[in-house]
Write a protein that holds these residues in place. Structure first.
Motif, mmCIF file in Angstrom:
data_model
loop_
_atom_site.group_PDB
_atom_site.id
_atom_site.type_symbol
_atom_site.label_atom_id
_atom_site.label_comp_id
_atom_site.label_asym_id
_atom_site.label_seq_id
_atom_site.Cartn_x
_atom_site.Cartn_y
_atom_site.Cartn_z
ATOM 1 N N ALA A 108 28.303 -17.577 -21.661
ATOM 2 C CA ALA A 108 26.927 -17.893 -21.278
ATOM 3 C C ALA A 108 26.717 -19.401 -21.222
ATOM 4 N N LEU A 109 27.278 -20.121 -22.184
ATOM 5 C CA LEU A 109 27.144 -21.578 -22.188
ATOM 6 C C LEU A 109 27.811 -22.194 -20.957
ATOM 7 N N VAL A 116 24.195 -21.491 -13.429
ATOM 8 C CA VAL A 116 23.974 -20.071 -13.150
ATOM 9 C C VAL A 116 22.648 -19.637 -13.773
ATOM 10 N N ALA A 117 21.878 -18.846 -13.046
ATOM 11 C CA ALA A 117 20.550 -18.420 -13.495
ATOM 12 C C ALA A 117 20.653 -17.491 -14.703
ATOM 13 N N PRO A 118 19.700 -17.573 -15.638
ATOM 14 C CA PRO A 118 19.750 -16.734 -16.835
ATOM 15 C C PRO A 118 19.863 -15.245 -16.551
ATOM 16 N N ASP A 119 19.136 -14.721 -15.554
ATOM 17 C CA ASP A 119 19.193 -13.288 -15.317
ATOM 18 C C ASP A 119 20.580 -12.850 -14.859
ATOM 19 N N HIS A 120 21.277 -13.702 -14.123
ATOM 20 C CA HIS A 120 22.641 -13.379 -13.714
ATOM 21 C C HIS A 120 23.586 -13.404 -14.915
ATOM 22 N N VAL A 122 22.739 -12.701 -18.052
ATOM 23 C CA VAL A 122 22.465 -11.491 -18.834
ATOM 24 C C VAL A 122 23.151 -10.284 -18.186
ATOM 25 N N THR A 123 23.076 -10.173 -16.870
ATOM 26 C CA THR A 123 23.722 -9.066 -16.170
ATOM 27 C C THR A 123 25.225 -9.072 -16.403
ATOM 28 N N ASP A 124 25.832 -10.255 -16.327
ATOM 29 C CA ASP A 124 27.268 -10.378 -16.566
ATOM 30 C C ASP A 124 27.614 -9.962 -17.993
ATOM 31 N N TYR A 125 26.829 -10.426 -18.947
ATOM 32 C CA TYR A 125 27.054 -10.088 -20.359
ATOM 33 C C TYR A 125 26.974 -8.582 -20.593
ATOM 34 N N ILE A 164 21.508 -12.266 -26.181
ATOM 35 C CA ILE A 164 21.918 -13.326 -25.273
ATOM 36 C C ILE A 164 20.706 -13.993 -24.637
ATOM 37 N N GLU A 165 19.625 -13.254 -24.450
ATOM 38 C CA GLU A 165 18.397 -13.867 -23.931
ATOM 39 C C GLU A 165 17.869 -14.914 -24.907
#
Length: 203
Positions: A108-109, A116-120, A122-125, A164-165
């Motif tokens: 994520a970092l 990369v946008a936060p929502d993308h 989160v989806t990856d995670y 992660i959010e």
């Protein structure tokens, strides 16, 4: 983590990876030689949790608290990961034991640093949840020295979006965003820009 007999990835030109970042605790990576260590592969051991946190985790701790603890206690080590990822020969592989928590925060970092946008992110995670039964079975098979510490309360819930959010929100709440957070923990503008250029060029 990688294990003997793993199938060769089909999405990279060079395997084994030239650079491996091992996020496990000293006890975890001392149990046996890293399976990818060789003359062609450099393994960087950068622990994000201590042995005590891995061996005797706080069973009442939520993933949100554990992730926030990584940010509070291991910020300089996350910066070290960024530096290695930015400057070491590729491909670069990073992993922990399950590939969900320590790896999740670190990926994520790297993604957020590169814009990369936060929502993308989160989806990856959350894609980890598709593989958690296999991940837990794999840990039991290849890491028996961990005894009853895995699967633990950190692993059984799977990937939790709130956790992660919360990490992403903390970085974005920093004046100047994630880049300012990195600089506050020792990162240089050069390492941030080098990683961003590397990621966006190869993406």
């Amino acid at each position: 983590m990688p294990a003997p007999g793993d199938t060769r990835p089909t999405t990279v030109d060079h395997w084994p990876a030239r650079t491996v970042i091992d996020l496990r605790s000293p006890r975890e990576f001392a149990a046996r030689a890293h399976p990818l260590q060789s003359d062609d592969t450099a393994v960087h051991q950068i622990s994000l949790l201590s042995d005590a946190e891995v061996i005797a985790p706080n069973q009442g701790a939520r993933l949100t608290d554990i992730y926030q603890g990584i940010l509070s206690n291991a910020g300089e080590r996350l910066v070290e990961v960024l530096q290695v990822a930015a400057t070491s020969p590729g491909p670069v592989l990073l992993h922990c034991a399950a590939g969900k928590n320590r790896t999740g925060v670190t990926v994520a970092l790297l993604l957020r640093t590169a814009g990369v946008a936060p929502d993308h992110i989160v989806t990856d995670y959350l894609t980890t949840n598709e593989h958690m039964p296999a991940v837990l079975a794999r840990i039991t098979r290849f890491a028996p020295e961990l005894g009853q510490t895995h699967p633990s309360d950190r692993d059984l819930p799977g990937a939790v979006p709130d956790a992660i959010e919360g990490v992403l929100a903390r970085w974005d709440a920093q004046p100047g965003g994630v880049h300012a957070w990195l600089r506050a923990h020792g990162a240089t503008d050069e390492s941030i820009h080098t990683w961003t250029d590397r990621f966006t060029t190869s993406a």
